[in-house]
Design an enzyme around this catalytic site. Structure first.
Site: not given
Ligand code: NAP
Ligand code: GCO
Length: 261
Positions: A142, A155
């Site tokens: 992230s 986080y």
């Molecule tokens: P999301 O839409 O909230 O999806 C999260 C997924 O993880 C869901 O399928 C959820 O399904 C599953 N999950 C959560 N806890 C779990 C557990 N203990 N065991 C198994 N599955 C679990 O998140 P996203 O935005 O796609 O993010 C995916 C990854 O990218 C995360 O690691 C997040 O930190 C990272 N990320 C996101 C962003 C962003 O801006 N969106 C940016 C940088 C990094 P269930 O709840 O059904 O388990």
């Molecule tokens: C926040 C956001 C971020 C993104 C991502 C950025 O609250 O600042 O959720 O943490 O999810 O991780 O790279």
């Protein structure tokens, strides 16, 4: 070199969001793809969504913080699909709470899901990769692997740790031709960031939405589809000598001081 035919991939937390897009990219590149989530409701919907796009994905209910559940899931995948060649540690959550108001239980929940689970799942798949003398582990980091911001202490601590776990898996297992890299999305439009993009009562943009647009040279939020190509690169032979790196897919945020108000 981007062909994944003959490969088996596990993408954790791929019921929707970034994980779903990465799983789709891998299926379209020819891999047999397994994914997991905790909720049967999410699993049922995800299987429908994969099928609706003509994608064959293999779903497993598994909480990645539970070693016994992960061990069983990996064993089932290896029986049904074969040794796992590609692991994407994608499952993750966030809690946006000021540190002085966050309980230790809440802090530890985020650390367990966003960091410890990558240790658990990587430890479960590494033996198969070591035996094959080949493997790809991709940790979804992230911007918070590099930067902090108010209310996301747990986080950021988890994602900073995930960056260093990535480098350490590289250091320890590179000798077996295993590449471990991070993929660092910027701000991506998924359910996780939906609260940051909700319109205000008067219909005006959420202040955080405007803030991110001002901080992003490309002046838009990323989409899960923006991650597909970079994730495929890190899973394919195209990255066979890339190890211990974090590939940021952020539209330039980390390079930019931000637009003058
Ligand atoms: P999301 O839409 O909230 O999806 C999260 C997924 O993880 C869901 O399928 C959820 O399904 C599953 N999950 C959560 N806890 C779990 C557990 N203990 N065991 C198994 N599955 C679990 O998140 P996203 O935005 O796609 O993010 C995916 C990854 O990218 C995360 O690691 C997040 O930190 C990272 N990320 C996101 C962003 C962003 O801006 N969106 C940016 C940088 C990094 P269930 O709840 O059904 O388990
Ligand atoms: C926040 C956001 C971020 C993104 C991502 C950025 O609250 O600042 O959720 O943490 O999810 O991780 O790279």
């Amino acid at each position: 070199m981007y062909d994944l035919n003959g490969k088996v991939a596990l993408v954790t937390g791929a019921a929707y969001g970034i994980g779903f897009a990465i799983a789709e990219a891998y299926i379209r590149a020819g891999a047999k793809v397994a994914f997991n989530c905790r909720s049967q409701e999410h699993m049922d919907k995800a299987l429908e969504d994969y099928k609706a796009k003509g994608l064959e994905a293999h779903g497993y209910i598994c909480d990645v913080t539970k070693e016994d559940q992960v061990a069983k899931m990996v064993s089932d995948i290896e029986k049904e699909l074969g040794t796992i060649d590609i692991l994407v540690n994608n499952a993750g959550v966030i809690k946006r709470i000021p540190m002085t108001e966050m309980t230790l239980e809440e802090f530890n929940e985020v650390i367990n899901i966003d960091l410890s689970s990558a240790f658990i799942t990587s430890k479960a798949v590494l033996p198969g990769m070591v035996e094959k003398r080949a493997g790809k582990i991709i940790n979804i980091c992230s911007m918070m692997s590099e930067l902090g911001r108010e209310t996301v202490s747990a986080y950021a601590a988890a994602k900073g740790g995930l960056k260093m776990l990535t480098k350490n898996i590289c250091a320890e297992y590179g000798q077996y031709n295993i590449q471990c890299n991070g993929l660092g999305p910027g701000y991506i439009a998924t359910p996780q960031t939906a609260p940051l993009r909700e319109k205000q009562a008067d219909g005006s943009p959420h202040p955080f939405d405007s803030f991110i647009l001002a901080k992003t040279p490309q002046n838009r939020w990323g989409t899960p589809e923006d991650l597909m190509g970079p994730a495929l690169f890190l899973a394919s032979n195209a990255s066979d000598f890339v190890n211990g790196q974090i590939l940021y897919v952020d539209g330039g945020i980390l390079a930019y001081i931000g637009k003058q108000p």
